[in-house]
Design a protein around this motif. Structure first.
Motif, PDB file in Angstrom:
ATOM      1  N   PHE A   1       0.801  -1.222   0.000  1.00 19.91           N
ATOM      2  CA  PHE A   1       0.000   0.000   0.000  1.00 19.91           C
ATOM      3  C   PHE A   1       0.837   1.277   0.000  1.00 19.91           C
ATOM      4  O   PHE A   1       0.290   2.377   0.097  1.00 19.91           O
TER       5      PHE A   1
ATOM      6  N   ASN B   1      -4.873   4.158   2.282  1.00 22.67           N
ATOM      7  CA  ASN B   1      -5.372   4.139   0.910  1.00 22.67           C
ATOM      8  C   ASN B   1      -6.076   5.437   0.532  1.00 22.67           C
ATOM      9  O   ASN B   1      -6.065   5.840  -0.633  1.00 22.67           O
TER      10      ASN B   1
ATOM     11  N   SER C   1      -7.125  -9.053   1.201  1.00 24.64           N
ATOM     12  CA  SER C   1      -8.427  -8.720   0.608  1.00 24.64           C
ATOM     13  C   SER C   1      -8.559  -7.256   0.226  1.00 24.64           C
ATOM     14  O   SER C   1      -9.381  -6.897  -0.622  1.00 24.64           O
ATOM     15  N   GLU C   2      -7.754  -6.396   0.858  1.00 25.97           N
ATOM     16  CA  GLU C   2      -7.832  -4.971   0.557  1.00 25.97           C
ATOM     17  C   GLU C   2      -7.039  -4.671  -0.711  1.00 25.97           C
ATOM     18  O   GLU C   2      -5.943  -5.186  -0.905  1.00 25.97           O
ATOM     19  N   GLN C   3      -7.586  -3.825  -1.558  1.00 23.94           N
ATOM     20  CA  GLN C   3      -6.925  -3.450  -2.806  1.00 23.94           C
ATOM     21  C   GLN C   3      -6.349  -2.055  -2.696  1.00 23.94           C
ATOM     22  O   GLN C   3      -6.966  -1.151  -2.116  1.00 23.94           O
ATOM     23  N   ARG C   4      -5.176  -1.874  -3.255  1.00 21.62           N
ATOM     24  CA  ARG C   4      -4.582  -0.543  -3.261  1.00 21.62           C
ATOM     25  C   ARG C   4      -5.347   0.343  -4.226  1.00 21.62           C
ATOM     26  O   ARG C   4      -5.674  -0.054  -5.342  1.00 21.62           O
ATOM     27  N   THR C   5      -5.654   1.546  -3.803  1.00 27.39           N
ATOM     28  CA  THR C   5      -6.355   2.506  -4.643  1.00 27.39           C
ATOM     29  C   THR C   5      -5.466   3.709  -4.887  1.00 27.39           C
ATOM     30  O   THR C   5      -4.450   3.906  -4.215  1.00 27.39           O
TER      31      THR C   5
ATOM     32  N   LEU D   1      -7.617  -3.125   9.317  1.00 27.60           N
ATOM     33  CA  LEU D   1      -8.609  -2.626   8.366  1.00 27.60           C
ATOM     34  C   LEU D   1      -8.620  -1.100   8.353  1.00 27.60           C
ATOM     35  O   LEU D   1      -8.581  -0.465   7.291  1.00 27.60           O
TER      36      LEU D   1
ATOM     37  N   GLY E   1     -14.338  -7.677   9.922  1.00 27.24           N
ATOM     38  CA  GLY E   1     -14.010  -6.408  10.561  1.00 27.24           C
ATOM     39  C   GLY E   1     -14.546  -6.321  11.976  1.00 27.24           C
ATOM     40  O   GLY E   1     -14.250  -5.371  12.700  1.00 27.24           O
TER      41      GLY E   1
ATOM     42  N   THR F   1      -7.036  -9.877   5.923  1.00 31.55           N
ATOM     43  CA  THR F   1      -7.472  -8.494   5.689  1.00 31.55           C
ATOM     44  C   THR F   1      -6.547  -7.800   4.705  1.00 31.55           C
ATOM     45  O   THR F   1      -6.999  -7.130   3.775  1.00 31.55           O
TER      46      THR F   1
ATOM     47  N   VAL G   1      -5.138   0.355   6.910  1.00 26.84           N
ATOM     48  CA  VAL G   1      -5.009   0.204   5.459  1.00 26.84           C
ATOM     49  C   VAL G   1      -5.929   1.183   4.728  1.00 26.84           C
ATOM     50  O   VAL G   1      -5.517   1.835   3.758  1.00 26.84           O
ATOM     51  N   ARG G   2      -7.148   1.315   5.183  1.00 26.09           N
ATOM     52  CA  ARG G   2      -8.098   2.183   4.483  1.00 26.09           C
ATOM     53  C   ARG G   2      -7.755   3.657   4.666  1.00 26.09           C
ATOM     54  O   ARG G   2      -7.955   4.464   3.748  1.00 26.09           O
TER      55      ARG G   2
END
Length: 275
Positions: free
Chosen positions: A171, A221, A258-262, A214, A206, A255, A217-218
């Motif tokens: 990330f 991001n 499953s999270e995608q880099r934006t 979670l 979550g 987690t 990371v968000r």
């Protein structure tokens, strides 16, 4: 003990204590942001007096989230913080408790701490100071000058380091302590976290200890400005932790995967309210 007079730690280079000292006094200073402390707890009656004794006197709001305790946790909390907002979490797990607490919070800033005495409320001024100085998210770390832990085991430290490296690589972040849950942020950034709906009846991803990863990371991001704040983690005072290093480590890893880099968009820091 005031929001602007931390009594234990000297700030690191990443935390501008000048803004803390100049921003206000022990009483509510004109123009300073309001602060809510969210305290999730399950069967922590014996630990709460220690937490309350270390809480800065000028916190604007305590949101106490009970995790369906079977001891007298709620009664003790009400006696220690008569003006606290006491809510019962809608499902199980630390993540769900925090989500319920964030919804109930009404201040400009939210601080998330543990109820077992491991996170020191006396450090809250350092987190508030980092936000006032321009950060969107103040991330506690045990691995910076001034931080540390008397609780973390070698295996947990090694696992945390590995998970840190994965997140920073995937990330483009620069976390030094991914799995530490002592954080603070401007309340208007809660939507960025996209936490599971508290009114869902079934368990949600979550809801557990993966919540810190979670959120981290968000936040990264979303392009929020993150400042790390040194923190010292104490041993839990009474009782046993619900954390399972292997099980919860695997949940953290899931987690991350499953999270995608934006593509991050810049988010301006929240202004300090005036008047």
């Amino acid at each position: 003990m005031s929001l602007y007079t931390p009594d234990r730690l000297e700030p690191s280079d990443e935390t501008d204590a000048h803004d803390i000292d100049e921003a206000g006094t022990a009483d509510r200073a004109p123009g300073r942001p309001t602060v809510t402390v969210v305290v999730p707890a399950m069967n922590e009656a014996k630990n709460l007096p220690h937490v309350a004794a270390r809480m800065p006197a000028d916190i604007d709001e305590i949101v106490f989230v009970d995790g369906h305790s079977v001891d007298d946790t709620v009664e003790v909390a009400r006696s220690l913080w008569p003006d606290a907002r006491v809510v019962t979490q809608s499902r199980k797990g630390k993540g769900n408790a925090l989500a319920c607490g964030f919804i109930a919070a009404t201040s400009d800033i939210i601080v998330m701490i543990d109820a077992d005495g491991s996170t020191d409320p006396a450090e809250i001024p350092l987190f508030v100071g980092a936000l006032v100085a321009g950060a969107d998210f103040a991330k506690g770390t045990r691995f910076a000058d001034g931080g540390g832990s008397s609780d973390i085991t070698f295996s947990r430290k090694l696992g945390n380091k590995a998970l840190n490296a994965i997140v920073n690589l995937k990330f483009g972040a620069s976390f030094s302590d991914l799995c530490y849950g002592y954080n603070a942020f401007w309340r208007h950034h809660v939507p960025v976290m996209a936490l599971p709906a508290v009114d869902a009846t079934e368990a949600q991803w979550g809801d557990g200890f993966e919540i810190e990863t979670l959120i981290n990371v968000r936040v990264a991001n979303a392009g929020l400005k993150i400042t790390e704040v040194p923190s010292f983690e104490q041993d839990r005072i009474h009782g046993e932790s619900n954390l399972n290093a292997v099980r919860d480590g695997l949940r953290v890893l899931r987690t991350i995967r499953s999270e995608q880099r934006t593509t991050a968009t810049h988010v301006s820091p929240a202004p300090v309210p005036q008047g």
